[in-house]
Design an enzyme around this catalytic site. Structure first.
Site, PDB file in Angstrom:
ATOM      1  N   GLY A 347     -32.920   0.745   1.037  1.00  0.00           N
ATOM      2  CA  GLY A 347     -31.802   1.567   0.642  1.00  0.00           C
ATOM      3  C   GLY A 347     -31.051   0.889  -0.340  1.00  0.00           C
ATOM      4  N   ALA A 348     -30.840  -0.386  -0.100  1.00  0.00           N
ATOM      5  CA  ALA A 348     -29.944  -1.215  -1.368  1.00  0.00           C
ATOM      6  C   ALA A 348     -30.445  -2.555  -0.879  1.00  0.00           C
ATOM      7  CB  ALA A 348     -28.657  -0.828  -1.141  1.00  0.00           C
ATOM      8  N   MET A 349     -29.773  -3.449  -1.801  1.00  0.00           N
ATOM      9  CA  MET A 349     -30.224  -4.733  -1.696  1.00  0.00           C
ATOM     10  C   MET A 349     -29.048  -5.779  -2.154  1.00  0.00           C
ATOM     11  SD  MET A 349     -32.272  -7.592  -0.758  1.00  0.00           S
ATOM     12  CE  MET A 349     -31.468  -9.124  -0.976  1.00  0.00           C
ATOM     13  N   GLU A 350     -28.609  -6.691  -1.258  1.00  0.00           N
ATOM     14  CA  GLU A 350     -27.422  -7.411  -1.660  1.00  0.00           C
ATOM     15  C   GLU A 350     -26.991  -8.533  -2.526  1.00  0.00           C
ATOM     16  OE1 GLU A 350     -29.208  -7.223   1.297  1.00  0.00           O
ATOM     17  OE2 GLU A 350     -29.099  -9.381   2.096  1.00  0.00           O
ATOM     18  N   ASN A 351     -28.241  -8.279  -3.394  1.00  0.00           N
ATOM     19  CA  ASN A 351     -28.067  -9.514  -4.457  1.00  0.00           C
ATOM     20  C   ASN A 351     -26.511 -10.043  -4.752  1.00  0.00           C
ATOM     21  OD1 ASN A 351     -30.693  -9.024  -4.909  1.00  0.00           O
ATOM     22  ND2 ASN A 351     -30.089  -7.169  -5.864  1.00  0.00           N
ATOM     23  N   HIS A 383     -22.134  -2.004   3.836  1.00  0.00           N
ATOM     24  CA  HIS A 383     -23.290  -2.855   4.353  1.00  0.00           C
ATOM     25  C   HIS A 383     -23.683  -3.684   3.367  1.00  0.00           C
ATOM     26  CE1 HIS A 383     -27.115  -3.613   6.619  1.00  0.00           C
ATOM     27  NE2 HIS A 383     -27.253  -4.061   5.438  1.00  0.00           N
ATOM     28  N   GLU A 384     -23.877  -3.555   2.298  1.00  0.00           N
ATOM     29  CA  GLU A 384     -24.313  -4.734   1.055  1.00  0.00           C
ATOM     30  C   GLU A 384     -22.970  -5.470   0.830  1.00  0.00           C
ATOM     31  OE1 GLU A 384     -27.179  -4.732   0.706  1.00  0.00           O
ATOM     32  OE2 GLU A 384     -27.550  -2.529   1.516  1.00  0.00           O
ATOM     33  N   HIS A 387     -22.505  -8.187   3.227  1.00  0.00           N
ATOM     34  CA  HIS A 387     -23.270  -9.321   2.855  1.00  0.00           C
ATOM     35  C   HIS A 387     -22.744 -10.407   2.011  1.00  0.00           C
ATOM     36  CE1 HIS A 387     -26.911  -8.121   5.408  1.00  0.00           C
ATOM     37  NE2 HIS A 387     -27.115  -7.211   4.638  1.00  0.00           N
ATOM     38  N   GLU A 406     -28.825  -9.065   9.220  1.00  0.00           N
ATOM     39  CA  GLU A 406     -28.559  -7.559   9.121  1.00  0.00           C
ATOM     40  C   GLU A 406     -27.723  -6.767  10.178  1.00  0.00           C
ATOM     41  OE1 GLU A 406     -29.406  -6.270   6.649  1.00  0.00           O
ATOM     42  OE2 GLU A 406     -30.690  -7.644   5.519  1.00  0.00           O
TER      43      GLU A 406
HETATM   44 ZN   LIG Z   1     -28.544  -5.769   4.993  1.00  0.00          ZN
END
Ligand SMILES: [Zn+2]
Ligand SMILES: *[C@@H]1O[C@H](CO)[C@@H](O)[C@H](O)[C@H]1NC(C)=O
Ligand SMILES: *[C@@H]1O[C@H](CO)[C@@H](O)[C@H](O)[C@H]1NC(C)=O
Ligand SMILES: *[C@@H]1O[C@H](CO)[C@@H](O)[C@H](O)[C@H]1NC(C)=O
Ligand SMILES: *[C@@H]1O[C@H](CO)[C@@H](O)[C@H](O)[C@H]1NC(C)=O
Ligand SMILES: CC(=O)N[C@H]1CO[C@H](CO)[C@@H](O)[C@@H]1O
Length: 949
Positions: A347-351, A383-384, A387, A406
């Protein structure tokens, strides 16, 4: 990583309802009942059902050499890296897209060794006379040993360098390498994404490192605790923009190998883990606001210019501020970029500093997209961003604690989204979206504990498998319970201390317990330490059903299983007993809390013969509740007589339990609220799954048609004959239920309405008259009622769509046709990369298998094309589980079971070793379905017939 890889979209949430297995809620409860019947037997053998079995299968390679182990040795620590990468956005003569790179890492020797073992996967190294794959020099005046030999361990993904002499403890060295790799389209590592703009094909180079693909971009110590500082430089062609974790320091023209290119350097990162690195090179444009905050939303020019990023822009800064306040910790970086990518697996990535999203998770178009799309965007962003502190600033030591990362972000996403959109009551949705979803999977004996031992999660495949419902949804549910019994303010305070103490380093979950314990000594009365309480929830799988007998005041707990007689073959130190915070309310006023610490107890205030008693208020605890039949009767009477008197609506969601489920649905004809309807529909979904090919289907439809008709009529009125949006937010959601259930059960006027809208659209494709919230339902019903013309029109609109959320709805709608040949053609289309993006393939296949006619076609198709599909589409993590779960969810016969078992054997015999957990769960689920159908079908049928008499 991005939430929701599982049923990824908000779509899933309305359409499949329970997706994974949340469907089981209702079902699950019915099993409580059969468990009750068996009570005496079980009690007589108290706890002896646990059977100890073999240790987990060995995962390390047979040899004992350090390079044959998957974990890095503890001899070297990276300090910083200098990395330069140059992705080519046009193919080379062989038609391959490649990138070249140079990287150096400063490493410190902490234990004497003559080996350097560093991760590297699918990279080819440049050989020169000076450099045999790598060059080693000493830093700070140290001299470096000579390299004797360099080689690659393909299986463990290492480059191994054998030195003539040992490295000295306390000294630092510089390891330098030049390499090239493929910029493939597999959605992992350093990969490419494509889109068309004004008829021109554009290529984007982007990354997805989590969990173990940074090693595919450059050689690195690719474990989360190997934190280091990264100095990044990207080379790219004129007309493109380069982004990375740190802010751009400047772009200059340089000439390399006779080519003019742009070189962008970035500020060095904070000390961070490799899996959080990201680089994006594109022709994207951006929005920025407020100017001083360096918050940017990036994406395709067309999407940004048409305003699709505006909503994300308006919420990102407030959410970031909310989180700073919540964590009481300043955002640690100088900028925050959000980038929407046309191709993205999760869905997405928290880089850290450069968050990447599926377009659907960042873009929102108020004219075209629905409320759910908007809610999805705001929760994914939260959510991201959650993180950025929890996960990025403080990181788990190893992947076995992924659940903490998570689960936490999933929990906090509701708090931040509620802050950004206070009128939506979004926190109420947590029960439906997280808790009940987790219950579904966690009631299986093939579930697993939240936390694994570090040595149980070693290979990349094992790490990938952790990204599942348990990790996300149970993690969120359990942390929510903890926050509730500690109080939200103590929880936040402990969190703040945790982030301060462990900033820029790594932790295990007990470090968080320790910090929470420190703040809770003074304020909260707990029956045991946080460690003792929480270990029972995270080290053993499953959850209890708490049975309260209001006749005697006795209260007891038991491991809840959908198949009560299933053999639990994983031993637990806690005997499958929990420390359960039991909150309760009597007749709407009198409330209390009681900790259940043993298998059974007795608690006088719970005794009652006239009042109804409701426990687990707001479903804040991660457990189910069952009562004596008299109390169920009283609750049910209360619900039917005056459902509004159960003052918190959410309770209704909880007590709509399965055996009672059918009876509790009787009152629905007068229910107008979203949460009870949604809960009922999710629960009824299981009935549809089990019975839609049987003789129960007719009576079920007739019954539900009568329940939903008043709701459908109600919405017709409050929307002035479907011309306006209902004013209340939750009503806007419930309108979707009203229309989809009405069409599903054949309420008069529904099919006509959806077909009318769709036809209008077909007449004038440039102006879609369908209300955005109802699009999914309308597309599905109109395509189901139509033929090839409707289908082809939908397909055309899908291909032309430049809005991800819109494309997604069509992708679903197309799966609703009743024509087998159209479904088969659609299946063929899905594995044509030019037609359907790889990121969407599993969704499309799973959608088709949700269609009663499509299901057998998909099952044949997947078995016939298994190797091809897996090879081309497996993005490492989510593919397999999602597919298997989706395809098998209707399985309910012995024949289905045999086929599934046969499939398991075929896979075991092939080269794919992963995904066994998903198949095990599907087999267990199928067995449970068979049992449920055999025990309940006749009763359900008779009950339904009685109702219509
Ligand atoms: Zn996550
Ligand atoms: C790495 O890059 C930084 C920043 O450009 C530079 O100061 C440093 O000297 C480089 N280190 C080595 C060993 O080349
Ligand atoms: C790396 O080398 C292998 C084996 O020679 C070759 O098949 C592959 O195409 C190369 N990769 C790149 C990106 O050049
Ligand atoms: C690079 O060179 C081009 C012309 O060759 C010029 O237009 C451009 O402004 C230069 N860019 C930078 C960052 O110096
Ligand atoms: C926030 O942190 C500051 C200093 O770190 C502290 O003085 C203050 O009490 C904290 N506030 C809350 C609400 O915890
Ligand atoms: C959850 C559960 O099974 N409890 C009750 C559900 O309803 C039936 C019928 O009233 C009861 O007998 C169960 O005990």
């Amino acid at each position: 990583m991005g939430k929701g890889f599982y049923i990824s979209k908000p779509l899933g949430f309305v359409l499949f309802g329970l997706g994974v297995g949340a469907v089981l809620t209702i079902f699950a409860l019915s099993v409580v009942y059969s468990q009750e019947k068996r009570k005496n037997e079980v009690n007589a053998r108290d706890g002896t059902r646990m059977v100890t079995t073999a240790a987990p299968h060995s995962t390390s390679a047979p040899s004992n050499e350090p390079w044959d182990k998957y974990r890095l040795p503890d001899t070297l620590l990276p300090e910083y890296y200098n990395v330069t990468l140059w992705p080519r956005l046009v193919p080379d003569e062989q038609g391959m897209y490649i990138f070249t790179g140079k990287s150096g890492v400063a490493l410190t020797c902490v234990k004497e060794t003559n080996l350097i073992i560093i991760h590297s996967n699918e990279l080819n190294f440049t050989l020169t006379s000076e450099m045999h794959h790598a060059k080693l020099t000493g830093l700070g005046g140290t001299s470096a040993p000579v390299i004797l030999k360099t080689w690659f361990q393909i299986q463990t993904q290492f480059m191994v360098i054998l030195l003539k002499e040992k490295l000295q403890v306390g000294k630092s060295y510089w390891l330098y390498m030049e390499f090239h790799g493929e910029l493939s389209d597999d959605l992992g590592g350093f990969y490419r994404s494509q889109y068309t703009e004004n008829g021109v094909k554009k290529v984007v180079a982007t990354t997805q490192m989590q969990p173990t693909a940074a090693r595919n971009a450059f050689p690195c110590f690719d474990e989360p605790s190997m934190k280091a500082v990264f100095h990044l430089t990207l080379l790219h062609s004129a007309g493109t923009v380069a982004l990375a974790n740190g802010m751009e320091l400047g772009t200059e023209n340089v000439t390399i190998d006779d080519q003019e290119v742009l070189q962008t350097r970035f500020e060095p990162t904070e000390k961070m883990s490799t899996y959080l690195l990201a680089f994006v090179i594109s022709e994207f444009t951006n929005l920025r606001s407020p100017p001083e905050a360096n918050i940017r939303i990036w994406g395709r020019r067309e999407a940004i210019e048409s305003g699709q990023g505006d909503y994300a822009l308006s919420v990102t800064f407030p959410i970031l501020k909310y989180l700073e306040n919540y964590y009481n910790t300043t955002y640690p970086l100088s900028k925050s970029d959000q980038v929407a990518l046309p191709d993205f697996a999760a869905g997405a990535m928290e880089n850290w500093g450069l968050v990447t999203y599926r377009e659907q998770s960042l873009f929102y178009d108020p004219k075209v997209s629905s409320n759910e799309d908007k809610e999805w965007v705001v929760t994914v962003i939260t959510h991201e961003l959650a993180h950025m502190w929890f996960g990025n600033l403080v990181t788990m030591r190893w992947w076995n604690d992924l659940w903490l990362n998570e689960g936490f972000a999933s929990y906090v996403s509701y708090l931040g989204a509620d802050y950004a959109e206070p009128t939506w009551n979004i926190k109420d949705l947590m029960v439906l979206q997280q808790v009940q979803r987790a219950f579904g999977v966690d009631a299986l004996v093939s579930s697993h504990p939240l936390s694994s031992r570090e040595d149980e999660v070693i290979t990349p495949d094992q790490i990938d498998q952790l990204f599942d419902t348990i990790t996300y949804s149970k993690g969120a549910a359990v942390l929510r319970m903890l926050s509730e019994f500690l109080t939200e303010s103590a929880f936040a305070k402990g969190l703040h201390n945790y982030l301060h103490e462990y900033a820029y380093s790594n932790t295990v979950y007990t470090d968080l317990w320790k910090k929470l314990q420190e703040v809770s000594y003074s304020s909260i009365q707990l029956p045991a330490s946080i460690n003792e309480i929480m270990n029972r929830w995270i080290l053993q799988m499953g959850f209890p059903v708490v049975t309260i007998d209001t006749r005697t005041g006795s209260i007891s707990q038991q491991h809840f299983l959908i198949q009560p007689d299933a053999v639990v073959d994983k031993p637990s130190d806690y005997n499958y007993e929990w420390f359960v915070p039991v909150t309760w309310m009597k007749s709407g006023s009198n409330m209390g809390q009681h900790w259940l610490l043993t298998k059974t107890a007795s608690y006088e205030p719970m005794k009652t013969d006239t009042d109804w008693l409701l426990a687990n208020l707001n479903v804040a605890g991660y457990y189910r509740v069952n009562y004596d039949p008299q109390n169920w009767e009283r609750l049910l009477t209360q619900l039917t007589a005056d459902h509004k008197n159960l003052n918190m609506i959410i309770h209704r969601a909880q007590i709509i339990n399965i055996t009672l489920a059918l009876r509790t649905t009787k009152y629905l004809y007068e229910e107008k609220e979203y949460i009870p309807w949604e809960s009922a529909i999710r629960n009824l979904e299981y009935f549809f799954l089990m019975f839609d090919r049987t003789e129960v289907y007719g009576p079920l439809q007739t019954y539900l048609q009568r329940k939903v008709k008043p709701l459908f009529d109600h919405f017709k009125v409050i929307t002035s004959n479907w011309t306006r949006k209902p004013p209340r937010y939750m009503d806007q959601y419930n309108q979707i239920n009203a229309v989809s259930m009405a069409c599903k059960t054949g309420v008069k006027g529904c099919s006509e309405l959806t077909r009318m809208w769709y036809r209008q659209w077909m007449k004038n494709p440039d102006s879609n008259p369908i209300p955005p919230n109802l699009k999914i339902t309308v597309y599905c019903n109109a395509i189901a009622a139509g033929g090839v013309e409707e289908w082809d029109f939908g397909w055309q609109m899908f291909k032309n769509s430049t809005i991800a959320a819109e494309a997604e709805k069509l992708l679903y709608g197309l799966s609703c046709t009743k024509e087998p040949w159209l479904l088969n053609r659609y299946l063929e289309f899905t594995i044509e990369p030019n037609l359907v993006r790889k990121q969407d393939v599993t969704f499309a296949i799973v959608y088709i298998s949700g269609n009663v006619i499509g299901q057998p076609l998909v099952w044949d198709f997947v078995r016939a094309n298994w190797e091809h599909i897996t090879k081309d589409y497996d993005d490492g993590s989510f593919f397999f589980g999602r597919l298997i779960q989706g395809i098998t969810k209707k399985f309910s016969t012995e024949f289905d079971l045999q086929q599934l078992q046969r499939f398991k054997e075929d896979i075991a015999a092939s080269s794919f070793s992963f995904g066994t957990q998903a198949i095990e769960q599907a087999i267990e689920q199928t067995k449970a379905n068979i049992k449920w159908v055999s025990e309940n079908k006749v009763q359900v049928m008779n009950w339904l017939i009685e109702q219509s008499a």
